[in-house]
Design a protein around this motif. Structure first.
Motif, PDB file in Angstrom:
ATOM      1  N   VAL A 202     -80.280  12.097  74.138  1.00  0.00           N
ATOM      2  CA  VAL A 202     -80.709  13.289  74.870  1.00  0.00           C
ATOM      3  C   VAL A 202     -80.566  14.531  73.989  1.00  0.00           C
ATOM      4  CG1 VAL A 202     -80.153  14.817  76.808  1.00  0.00           C
ATOM      5  CG2 VAL A 202     -80.229  12.344  77.156  1.00  0.00           C
ATOM      6  N   VAL A 203     -79.460  14.609  73.248  1.00  0.00           N
ATOM      7  CA  VAL A 203     -79.257  15.736  72.322  1.00  0.00           C
ATOM      8  C   VAL A 203     -80.359  15.745  71.261  1.00  0.00           C
ATOM      9  CG1 VAL A 203     -77.718  16.744  70.592  1.00  0.00           C
ATOM     10  CG2 VAL A 203     -76.766  15.795  72.701  1.00  0.00           C
ATOM     11  N   THR A 204     -80.706  14.560  70.753  1.00  0.00           N
ATOM     12  CA  THR A 204     -81.777  14.452  69.760  1.00  0.00           C
ATOM     13  C   THR A 204     -83.111  14.900  70.341  1.00  0.00           C
ATOM     14  OG1 THR A 204     -80.629  12.569  68.753  1.00  0.00           O
ATOM     15  CG2 THR A 204     -82.927  12.901  68.142  1.00  0.00           C
ATOM     16  N   LEU A 205     -83.384  14.525  71.574  1.00  0.00           N
ATOM     17  CA  LEU A 205     -84.628  14.939  72.235  1.00  0.00           C
ATOM     18  C   LEU A 205     -84.670  16.452  72.409  1.00  0.00           C
ATOM     19  CD1 LEU A 205     -85.010  12.163  74.966  1.00  0.00           C
ATOM     20  CD2 LEU A 205     -86.515  12.546  73.007  1.00  0.00           C
ATOM     21  N   LYS A 206     -83.559  17.058  72.781  1.00  0.00           N
ATOM     22  CA  LYS A 206     -83.503  18.522  72.905  1.00  0.00           C
ATOM     23  C   LYS A 206     -83.809  19.173  71.558  1.00  0.00           C
ATOM     24  CE  LYS A 206     -80.078  18.710  76.663  1.00  0.00           C
ATOM     25  NZ  LYS A 206     -78.701  19.109  77.033  1.00  0.00           N
ATOM     26  N   TYR A 207     -83.211  18.617  70.519  1.00  0.00           N
ATOM     27  CA  TYR A 207     -83.465  19.126  69.166  1.00  0.00           C
ATOM     28  C   TYR A 207     -84.951  19.007  68.823  1.00  0.00           C
ATOM     29  CZ  TYR A 207     -83.184  19.340  64.048  1.00  0.00           C
ATOM     30  OH  TYR A 207     -83.375  19.663  62.725  1.00  0.00           O
ATOM     31  N   SER A 208     -85.539  17.845  69.100  1.00  0.00           N
ATOM     32  CA  SER A 208     -86.937  17.591  68.751  1.00  0.00           C
ATOM     33  C   SER A 208     -87.889  18.479  69.537  1.00  0.00           C
ATOM     34  CB  SER A 208     -87.275  16.117  69.001  1.00  0.00           C
ATOM     35  OG  SER A 208     -86.446  15.270  68.240  1.00  0.00           O
ATOM     36  N   ILE A 209     -87.599  18.689  70.820  1.00  0.00           N
ATOM     37  CA  ILE A 209     -88.480  19.484  71.681  1.00  0.00           C
ATOM     38  C   ILE A 209     -88.615  20.909  71.169  1.00  0.00           C
ATOM     39  CG2 ILE A 209     -88.638  20.534  73.982  1.00  0.00           C
ATOM     40  CD1 ILE A 209     -87.524  17.891  75.105  1.00  0.00           C
ATOM     41  N   VAL A 210     -87.566  21.424  70.564  1.00  0.00           N
ATOM     42  CA  VAL A 210     -87.618  22.780  69.996  1.00  0.00           C
ATOM     43  C   VAL A 210     -88.137  22.741  68.562  1.00  0.00           C
ATOM     44  CG1 VAL A 210     -86.278  24.844  69.425  1.00  0.00           C
ATOM     45  CG2 VAL A 210     -85.704  23.513  71.471  1.00  0.00           C
ATOM     46  N   TYR A 211     -87.665  21.773  67.795  1.00  0.00           N
ATOM     47  CA  TYR A 211     -87.948  21.713  66.355  1.00  0.00           C
ATOM     48  C   TYR A 211     -89.421  21.432  66.050  1.00  0.00           C
ATOM     49  CZ  TYR A 211     -87.738  19.809  61.578  1.00  0.00           C
ATOM     50  OH  TYR A 211     -87.961  19.551  60.242  1.00  0.00           O
ATOM     51  N   ILE A 212     -90.018  20.439  66.713  1.00  0.00           N
ATOM     52  CA  ILE A 212     -91.383  20.020  66.375  1.00  0.00           C
ATOM     53  C   ILE A 212     -92.404  21.128  66.619  1.00  0.00           C
ATOM     54  CG2 ILE A 212     -93.220  18.367  66.893  1.00  0.00           C
ATOM     55  CD1 ILE A 212     -90.977  16.342  67.563  1.00  0.00           C
ATOM     56  N   PRO A 213     -92.451  21.744  67.817  1.00  0.00           N
ATOM     57  CA  PRO A 213     -93.424  22.835  68.018  1.00  0.00           C
ATOM     58  C   PRO A 213     -93.161  24.032  67.100  1.00  0.00           C
ATOM     59  CG  PRO A 213     -92.554  22.064  70.121  1.00  0.00           C
ATOM     60  CD  PRO A 213     -91.709  21.462  69.057  1.00  0.00           C
ATOM     61  N   ALA A 214     -91.874  24.321  66.855  1.00  0.00           N
ATOM     62  CA  ALA A 214     -91.547  25.464  66.000  1.00  0.00           C
ATOM     63  C   ALA A 214     -92.060  25.251  64.586  1.00  0.00           C
ATOM     64  CB  ALA A 214     -90.032  25.697  65.992  1.00  0.00           C
TER      65      ALA A 214
END
Length: 294
Positions: free
Chosen positions: A74-86
């Motif tokens: 879940v922590v990784t998904l939170k990271y990815s949700i912000v990181y990828i679009p940014a």
């Protein structure tokens, strides 16, 4: 004549294969062999010292009920949700901006934005830790000058993950910007000239000409960025060590702890295999979503 032509083609093909051979051997030794060994180890109980003990699917059954693993995911998904679009938006935005520049100023700007990519992740992490310092960091000094209360950044469970994302984006956008810039320069100018004659706005040209023309590049950036987001480790290890209160304990860091702190190599391999499957599913979904059939 035909025989000579075929002989020449064969020599070219042989030369190409010989040039690819070192990379192929490297991939086999450092990527594929460890992957196969991880799959093999996942069916065993092993602490790295004693002989492996075959336990079948026991590690995978354990994984299903492992709350810590799913929390790290879940922590990784939170990271990815912000990181990828940014990463995608900032890289493309910078590429569009620099594509309008010409001459030495364009070259200087490209070098300036690409420079962070050449910095070691460990060095970058230490540098940003100094700037994030809650007491004397540069960011809090600036915030104080603006009358804004000091922030905890890496010491806050609600701010730490986002703070790490900022560093990760800063490190990679220059590289992706260069890739986008190369794709933008391949878009025929005739398309834009025809759009100008039709009275198309800048937004319309971007949506109907630029984006479709760089679709393959966008797919590459999204897939690679997604894979990178699920493999983030260096920044976490250097800057937060998974804290505070496991707020930044991503899956790879959790696997690392399981393997090199608890010395449970069998179960850590199981988690690594599960993560590989998740990454493959996400990558295939992205290919499908963007309409690629290859």
């Amino acid at each position: 004549m035909k025989r000579r032509h075929l002989l020449g083609r064969s020599k070219e093909a042989l030369t190409a294969y010989l040039m690819l051979l070192p990379d192929t051997i490297g991939l086999a030794i450092f990527i594929f062999v460890p992957m196969l060994f991880a799959v093999y180890t996942s069916f065993h109980s092993w602490n790295g010292i004693e002989p492996m003990k075959f336990i079948g699917l026991a590690n995978y059954k354990r994984l299903i009920g492992d709350v810590d693993f799913w929390t790290s995911l879940v922590v990784t998904l939170k990271y990815s949700i912000v990181y990828i679009p940014a990463v995608y938006c900032v890289s493309l935005g910078l590429a569009l901006l620099i594509n309008k520049l010409r001459g030495k100023f364009e070259l200087f700007t490209r070098m300036a934005f690409f420079l962070p990519y050449s910095i070691s992740t460990v060095v970058a992490g230490l540098l940003w830790m100094f700037m994030y310092d809650p007491k004397s960091g540069y960011f809090n000094v600036i915030l104080s000058k603006l009358g804004i209360p000091k922030q905890q950044f890496l010491a806050s469970s609600s701010q730490a993950l986002l703070s790490v994302v900022v560093v990760s984006v800063w490190l990679i956008v220059g590289y992706n910007m260069i890739i986008f810039l190369a794709a933008l320069k391949e878009v025929p100018l005739d398309y834009y000239e025809a759009a100008d004659l039709d009275g198309a706005s800048a937004v319309q040209k971007f949506l109907h000409i630029t984006l479709p023309s760089i679709k393959n590049t966008s797919l590459f950036i999204l897939v690679v960025t997604t894979i990178g987001s699920f493999q983030v480790f260096d920044q976490i290890k250097v800057m937060t060590n998974g804290g505070p209160a496991k707020a930044t304990e991503v899956t790879v860091f959790h696997i690392y702890n399981q393997a090199f702190t608890l010395f449970d190599f069998g179960y850590s391999s199981t988690m690594a295999v599960a993560l590989l499957v998740i990454i493959m599913i996400l990558s295939l979904f992205q290919f499908k979503l963007l309409g690629r059939k290859e």
